[in-house]
Design a protein around this motif. Structure first.
Motif, PDB file in Angstrom:
ATOM      1  N   UNK A 145       0.602   7.337 -10.165  1.00 36.54           N
ATOM      2  CA  UNK A 145       1.820   6.579  -9.867  1.00 36.54           C
ATOM      3  C   UNK A 145       2.974   7.533  -9.535  1.00 36.54           C
ATOM      4  N   UNK A 146       3.698   7.243  -8.458  1.00 35.05           N
ATOM      5  CA  UNK A 146       4.875   8.049  -8.133  1.00 35.05           C
ATOM      6  C   UNK A 146       4.589   9.190  -7.184  1.00 35.05           C
ATOM      7  N   UNK A 147       3.305   9.554  -7.007  1.00 32.08           N
ATOM      8  CA  UNK A 147       2.997  10.624  -6.059  1.00 32.08           C
ATOM      9  C   UNK A 147       2.890  10.038  -4.660  1.00 32.08           C
ATOM     10  N   UNK A 148       3.336  10.844  -3.712  1.00 34.73           N
ATOM     11  CA  UNK A 148       3.371  10.472  -2.313  1.00 34.73           C
ATOM     12  C   UNK A 148       1.968  10.312  -1.729  1.00 34.73           C
ATOM     13  N   UNK A 149       1.720   9.235  -0.992  1.00 33.32           N
ATOM     14  CA  UNK A 149       0.448   9.047  -0.306  1.00 33.32           C
ATOM     15  C   UNK A 149       0.754   8.931   1.190  1.00 33.32           C
ATOM     16  N   UNK A 150       0.825  10.087   1.891  1.00 40.40           N
ATOM     17  CA  UNK A 150       1.266  10.057   3.293  1.00 40.40           C
ATOM     18  C   UNK A 150       0.367   9.209   4.178  1.00 40.40           C
ATOM     19  N   UNK A 151      -0.950   9.282   3.964  1.00 42.05           N
ATOM     20  CA  UNK A 151      -1.863   8.476   4.788  1.00 42.05           C
ATOM     21  C   UNK A 151      -1.566   6.986   4.570  1.00 42.05           C
ATOM     22  N   UNK A 152      -1.358   6.621   3.317  1.00 38.90           N
ATOM     23  CA  UNK A 152      -1.022   5.227   3.018  1.00 38.90           C
ATOM     24  C   UNK A 152       0.283   4.802   3.667  1.00 38.90           C
ATOM     25  N   UNK A 153       1.259   5.705   3.678  1.00 36.41           N
ATOM     26  CA  UNK A 153       2.547   5.351   4.271  1.00 36.41           C
ATOM     27  C   UNK A 153       2.395   5.094   5.763  1.00 36.41           C
ATOM     28  N   UNK A 154       1.630   5.940   6.434  1.00 38.95           N
ATOM     29  CA  UNK A 154       1.431   5.782   7.885  1.00 38.95           C
ATOM     30  C   UNK A 154       0.728   4.451   8.187  1.00 38.95           C
ATOM     31  N   UNK A 155      -0.308   4.144   7.432  1.00 35.30           N
ATOM     32  CA  UNK A 155      -1.056   2.908   7.696  1.00 35.30           C
ATOM     33  C   UNK A 155      -0.205   1.687   7.340  1.00 35.30           C
ATOM     34  N   UNK A 156       0.553   1.785   6.246  1.00 37.27           N
ATOM     35  CA  UNK A 156       1.461   0.683   5.890  1.00 37.27           C
ATOM     36  C   UNK A 156       2.484   0.440   6.998  1.00 37.27           C
ATOM     37  N   UNK A 157       3.051   1.518   7.544  1.00 34.17           N
ATOM     38  CA  UNK A 157       4.011   1.361   8.642  1.00 34.17           C
ATOM     39  C   UNK A 157       3.361   0.713   9.859  1.00 34.17           C
ATOM     40  N   UNK A 158       2.145   1.143  10.170  1.00 34.83           N
ATOM     41  CA  UNK A 158       1.452   0.571  11.336  1.00 34.83           C
ATOM     42  C   UNK A 158       1.237  -0.920  11.147  1.00 34.83           C
ATOM     43  N   UNK A 159       0.862  -1.332   9.941  1.00 36.74           N
ATOM     44  CA  UNK A 159       0.636  -2.768   9.695  1.00 36.74           C
ATOM     45  C   UNK A 159       1.957  -3.536   9.762  1.00 36.74           C
ATOM     46  N   UNK A 160       3.031  -2.955   9.229  1.00 38.96           N
ATOM     47  CA  UNK A 160       4.325  -3.641   9.319  1.00 38.96           C
ATOM     48  C   UNK A 160       4.762  -3.769  10.777  1.00 38.96           C
ATOM     49  N   UNK A 161       4.502  -2.728  11.579  1.00 40.77           N
ATOM     50  CA  UNK A 161       4.838  -2.806  13.003  1.00 40.77           C
ATOM     51  C   UNK A 161       4.066  -3.909  13.708  1.00 40.77           C
ATOM     52  N   UNK A 162       2.884  -4.236  13.190  1.00 35.36           N
ATOM     53  CA  UNK A 162       2.107  -5.353  13.763  1.00 35.36           C
ATOM     54  C   UNK A 162       2.598  -6.697  13.221  1.00 35.36           C
ATOM     55  N   UNK A 163       3.562  -6.677  12.301  1.00 35.01           N
ATOM     56  CA  UNK A 163       4.152  -7.935  11.844  1.00 35.01           C
ATOM     57  C   UNK A 163       3.699  -8.409  10.471  1.00 35.01           C
ATOM     58  N   UNK A 164       2.921  -7.602   9.754  1.00 37.97           N
ATOM     59  CA  UNK A 164       2.433  -8.023   8.438  1.00 37.97           C
ATOM     60  C   UNK A 164       3.358  -7.515   7.339  1.00 37.97           C
ATOM     61  N   UNK A 165       3.627  -8.374   6.350  1.00 40.82           N
ATOM     62  CA  UNK A 165       4.563  -8.033   5.270  1.00 40.82           C
ATOM     63  C   UNK A 165       3.811  -7.281   4.172  1.00 40.82           C
ATOM     64  N   UNK A 166       3.439  -6.043   4.505  1.00 40.38           N
ATOM     65  CA  UNK A 166       2.637  -5.202   3.624  1.00 40.38           C
ATOM     66  C   UNK A 166       3.553  -4.260   2.845  1.00 40.38           C
ATOM     67  N   UNK A 167       3.263  -4.055   1.567  1.00 39.76           N
ATOM     68  CA  UNK A 167       4.015  -3.115   0.736  1.00 39.76           C
ATOM     69  C   UNK A 167       3.072  -2.263  -0.092  1.00 39.76           C
ATOM     70  N   UNK A 168       3.555  -1.054  -0.429  1.00 39.65           N
ATOM     71  CA  UNK A 168       2.847  -0.182  -1.372  1.00 39.65           C
ATOM     72  C   UNK A 168       1.395   0.045  -0.979  1.00 39.65           C
ATOM     73  N   UNK A 169       1.157   0.331   0.290  1.00 46.55           N
ATOM     74  CA  UNK A 169      -0.218   0.590   0.704  1.00 46.55           C
ATOM     75  C   UNK A 169      -0.658   1.972   0.218  1.00 46.55           C
ATOM     76  N   UNK A 170      -1.793   2.014  -0.429  1.00 49.82           N
ATOM     77  CA  UNK A 170      -2.362   3.263  -0.947  1.00 49.82           C
ATOM     78  C   UNK A 170      -3.791   3.389  -0.425  1.00 49.82           C
ATOM     79  N   UNK A 171      -4.236   4.635  -0.304  1.00 48.15           N
ATOM     80  CA  UNK A 171      -5.583   4.894   0.192  1.00 48.15           C
ATOM     81  C   UNK A 171      -6.329   5.741  -0.835  1.00 48.15           C
TER      82      UNK A 171
END
Lengths: 80, 80
Positions: free
Chosen positions: B13-39
């Protein structure tokens, strides 16, 4: 409504998983009798949606998986 | 005896997950209300062992996870 979603994306049966092969070899070198090690992609996230199943299915097809080479499964649970 | 093992390794908890952040951003850009995506890392394998729990715990500590930055969980089921 808010949902906790888990998506697991696996390479189809018979396709090479080089990362899995490397890790499997490393574990065998340490003396463990490991076979068929695979490293599926695993995504966990929260989703605000009125149609979570439709949206997660779309996300898998559009971005998270490549249906040519992957199978996927997901679970969707309400966030308490 | 032979076992089917699944290990899931998550950044603490609290550590950065850069891959998750990139994928979460991509999904939000497609219009999905995604939060806290982790891989998390996800490993699946078969194990021949008389002491599967001890061996899997060792594998996690020696190779699959780094206890400084990861939490892990596993499931172990007999192969039918």
């Amino acid at each position: 409504m808010k949902w906790k979603v888990t998506v697991i994306v696996r390479l189809k049966e018979g396709l090479n998983d080089p990362e899995g092969r490397v890790i499997g070899n490393a574990l065998r070198n340490l003396g463990y009798a490991v076979e068929n090690l695979r490293v599926p992609k695993h995504f966990e996230f929260e989703l605000e949606s009125e149609e979570p199943e439709e949206e997660v299915e779309e996300m898998c097809r559009k971005l998270l998986a490549n249906p040519l080479i992957h199978d996927y499964e997901y679970s969707i649970e309400p966030v308490s």
